[in-house]
Design an enzyme around this catalytic site. Structure first.
Site, PDB file in Angstrom:
ATOM      1  N   ARG A  31       0.932  -1.326   0.197  1.00  0.00           N
ATOM      2  CA  ARG A  31       0.129   0.041  -0.051  1.00  0.00           C
ATOM      3  C   ARG A  31       0.904   1.337   0.060  1.00  0.00           C
ATOM      4  NH1 ARG A  31      -2.999  -0.144   5.098  1.00  0.00           N
ATOM      5  NH2 ARG A  31      -1.160  -1.609   5.684  1.00  0.00           N
ATOM      6  N   PHE A  32       1.881   1.348   0.747  1.00  0.00           N
ATOM      7  CA  PHE A  32       2.888   2.509   0.962  1.00  0.00           C
ATOM      8  C   PHE A  32       4.111   2.509   0.003  1.00  0.00           C
ATOM      9  CE2 PHE A  32       0.633   1.448   4.987  1.00  0.00           C
ATOM     10  CZ  PHE A  32      -0.483   2.479   4.698  1.00  0.00           C
ATOM     11  N   THR A  34       7.191   0.341  -2.787  1.00  0.00           N
ATOM     12  CA  THR A  34       7.346  -0.783  -3.695  1.00  0.00           C
ATOM     13  C   THR A  34       8.774  -1.668  -3.242  1.00  0.00           C
ATOM     14  OG1 THR A  34       8.771   0.765  -4.900  1.00  0.00           O
ATOM     15  CG2 THR A  34       6.787   0.493  -5.990  1.00  0.00           C
ATOM     16  N   ASP A 145       0.464  -9.614  14.134  1.00  0.00           N
ATOM     17  CA  ASP A 145      -0.143  -9.732  12.644  1.00  0.00           C
ATOM     18  C   ASP A 145       0.541 -11.095  12.137  1.00  0.00           C
ATOM     19  OD1 ASP A 145      -1.928  -9.363  10.622  1.00  0.00           O
ATOM     20  OD2 ASP A 145      -0.865  -7.756   9.891  1.00  0.00           O
TER      21      ASP A 145
HETATM   22  N1  ATP Z   1      12.185  -9.156   1.711  1.00  0.00           N
HETATM   23  C1  ATP Z   1      11.490  -9.512   0.420  1.00  0.00           C
HETATM   24  N2  ATP Z   1      11.835 -10.336  -0.617  1.00  0.00           N
HETATM   25  C2  ATP Z   1      11.202 -10.535  -1.661  1.00  0.00           C
HETATM   26  N3  ATP Z   1      10.076 -10.169  -2.147  1.00  0.00           N
HETATM   27  C3  ATP Z   1       9.400  -9.232  -1.004  1.00  0.00           C
HETATM   28  C4  ATP Z   1      10.061  -8.981   0.020  1.00  0.00           C
HETATM   29  N4  ATP Z   1       9.278  -8.302   0.764  1.00  0.00           N
HETATM   30  C5  ATP Z   1       8.127  -7.903  -0.009  1.00  0.00           C
HETATM   31  N5  ATP Z   1       8.095  -8.669  -0.905  1.00  0.00           N
HETATM   32  C6  ATP Z   1       7.257  -8.932  -2.100  1.00  0.00           C
HETATM   33  O1  ATP Z   1       6.627  -7.656  -2.297  1.00  0.00           O
HETATM   34  C7  ATP Z   1       5.401  -7.662  -2.052  1.00  0.00           C
HETATM   35  C8  ATP Z   1       4.581  -6.462  -1.107  1.00  0.00           C
HETATM   36  O2  ATP Z   1       5.348  -6.403   0.164  1.00  0.00           O
HETATM   37  P1  ATP Z   1       4.862  -5.151   1.108  1.00  0.00           P
HETATM   38  O3  ATP Z   1       5.693  -5.445   2.247  1.00  0.00           O
HETATM   39  O4  ATP Z   1       5.206  -3.928   0.815  1.00  0.00           O
HETATM   40  O5  ATP Z   1       3.552  -5.136   1.224  1.00  0.00           O
HETATM   41  P2  ATP Z   1       2.388  -5.990   1.738  1.00  0.00           P
HETATM   42  O6  ATP Z   1       2.863  -6.495   3.165  1.00  0.00           O
HETATM   43  O7  ATP Z   1       2.090  -6.924   0.867  1.00  0.00           O
HETATM   44  O8  ATP Z   1       1.216  -4.998   1.896  1.00  0.00           O
HETATM   45  P3  ATP Z   1       1.128  -3.853   2.757  1.00  0.00           P
HETATM   46  O9  ATP Z   1       2.280  -3.219   3.183  1.00  0.00           O
HETATM   47  O10 ATP Z   1       0.141  -2.927   1.951  1.00  0.00           O
HETATM   48  O11 ATP Z   1       0.399  -4.099   3.840  1.00  0.00           O
HETATM   49  C9  ATP Z   1       5.055  -8.972  -1.055  1.00  0.00           C
HETATM   50  O12 ATP Z   1       3.712  -9.646  -1.402  1.00  0.00           O
HETATM   51  C10 ATP Z   1       6.003  -9.953  -1.687  1.00  0.00           C
HETATM   52  O13 ATP Z   1       5.679 -10.671  -2.832  1.00  0.00           O
END
Ligand code: ATP
Length: 323
Positions: A31-32, A34, A145
């Site tokens: 949400r916030f 990339t 969570d």
């Molecule tokens: N450390 C990482 N290594 C590889 N891919 C990642 C990693 N962190 C996040 N991702 C990928 O990026 C996507 C988005 O992650 P992010 O943590 O920004 O958002 P989220 O937790 O899915 O959503 P929000 O922050 O909106 O609750 C994840 O679903 C995953 O596929």
């Protein structure tokens, strides 16, 4: 590795406090901000860079999550099943976190694609999840969570060849999850998992209590919904729900609206439909009852769950795998 990064040498570079990182392809979006794959030439290693766009954080809860995540993750000592923050860069516009690079899929994606997971596999994932929770609780951190979307997958742990008598005899080394494999080792056939998203986490210290309705409806513990203070055992309830979802392919407490889900959670009436649980062991169901237990004082701690016979007799870190 170096050629790949050199090819991207015209890409954006982030200068961190301990290193600089070349941005590679985008791997996810939240949400916030990339998530990009990035490369550190000095360490010759790949990481994930999460860039949080501060202008998208409109309410105080979101801003609290922004400060929580790096603070708590940096405070926790490294653990093989907890995503590690290697570096961070704060600016007025954004916060960039350099994290362990995982696969761009979560446990949620795996459950959706496979419908439900076989019991030995669930046991292996639970051993990893419970050890990550025990680590957080040992340092006074409650995650609040725990859910499949916050469990990122990495390549399996490695099986280290133990003898040279021609037998395929290996030990599973959970501390090596996600690392490269050397010639003497073979890749473990399953994924490993890492606990991430510490945006809702809180530092409780020893025996402290948290407050506030935080979490995700199907996974939240009843004492969180009842109001007042609650402790770290909320994570054991959520981990129990994760275990149930892996085995069944659906959540134990459901409803047509969020309110109905909350009512079902507070009733805590745990059922094991024969259609899906007919082939699941009595030991697994016993552990589920002891984790998804409405009375938090009787619910197992993470350490006790790790010692439960279903986990200890086969799925834990250090497990011996013989083919
Ligand atoms: N450390 C990482 N290594 C590889 N891919 C990642 C990693 N962190 C996040 N991702 C990928 O990026 C996507 C988005 O992650 P992010 O943590 O920004 O958002 P989220 O937790 O899915 O959503 P929000 O922050 O909106 O609750 C994840 O679903 C995953 O596929």
């Amino acid at each position: 590795m170096k050629q790949a990064a050199a090819a991207a040498s015209d890409a954006r570079t982030l200068v961190g406090s301990s290193d600089s990182y070349i941005f590679l392809s985008e791997i996810g979006r939240g949400r916030f901000g990339t998530i990009h794959r990035c490369y550190s030439p000095t360490r010759d290693a790949f990481f994930a860079c999460k860039v949080i766009n501060k202008s998208l954080l409109s309410d105080p809860t979101d801003r609290q999550c922004l400060t929580n995540e790096p603070t708590i993750m940096s405070f926790l000592p490294p653990h093989p099943h907890v995503i590690r923050v290697h570096d961070s860069v704060d600016s007025p516009e954004s916060l960039s976190l350099i994290l362990d690079l995982c696969l761009p899929i979560t446990l949620h994606d795996l459950i959706v694609s496979e419908d439900r997971l076989p019991e030995p596999r669930v046991r292996r994932f639970m051993a990893q999840l419970l050890s990550s929770i025990a680590h957080c609780h040992a340092y006074g951190v409650v995650h609040r969570d725990i859910k499949p979307e916050n469990l990122l997958l990495v390549r399996g742990g490695r099986r280290v060849r133990e003898d040279n008598d021609g037998d395929r005899d290996y030990s599973y080394d959970a501390s090596k999850v996600g690392e490269d494999f050397s010639a003497e080792e073979e890749e473990f056939e399953d994924y490993g998992l890492k606990l991430g998203d510490f945006g809702s986490a809180e530092w409780l210290g020893e025996g402290g209590m948290a407050e506030g309705v935080v979490g995700t409806p199907h996974y939240v513990a009843p004492e969180v919904l009842r109001g007042g203070g609650y402790g770290e055992k909320v994570d054991l309830w959520s981990a129990g729900v994760v275990m149930y979802v892996m085995l069944a392919g659906f959540e134990p407490f459901r409803g047509e609206s969020v309110e109905k889900v909350f009512e079902a959670v507070c009733r805590g009436n745990l059922r094991f439909p024969t259609r899906v649980f007919g082939g699941v062991s009595a030991e697994a169901k016993d552990l589920l009852r002891k984790m998804i237990c409405r009375d938090a004082s009787r619910r197992l701690t993470a350490e006790q769950a790790l010692r439960h016979s279903w986990v200890a007799n086969g799925g834990g870190a250090g497990q011996r795998v013989v083919n």
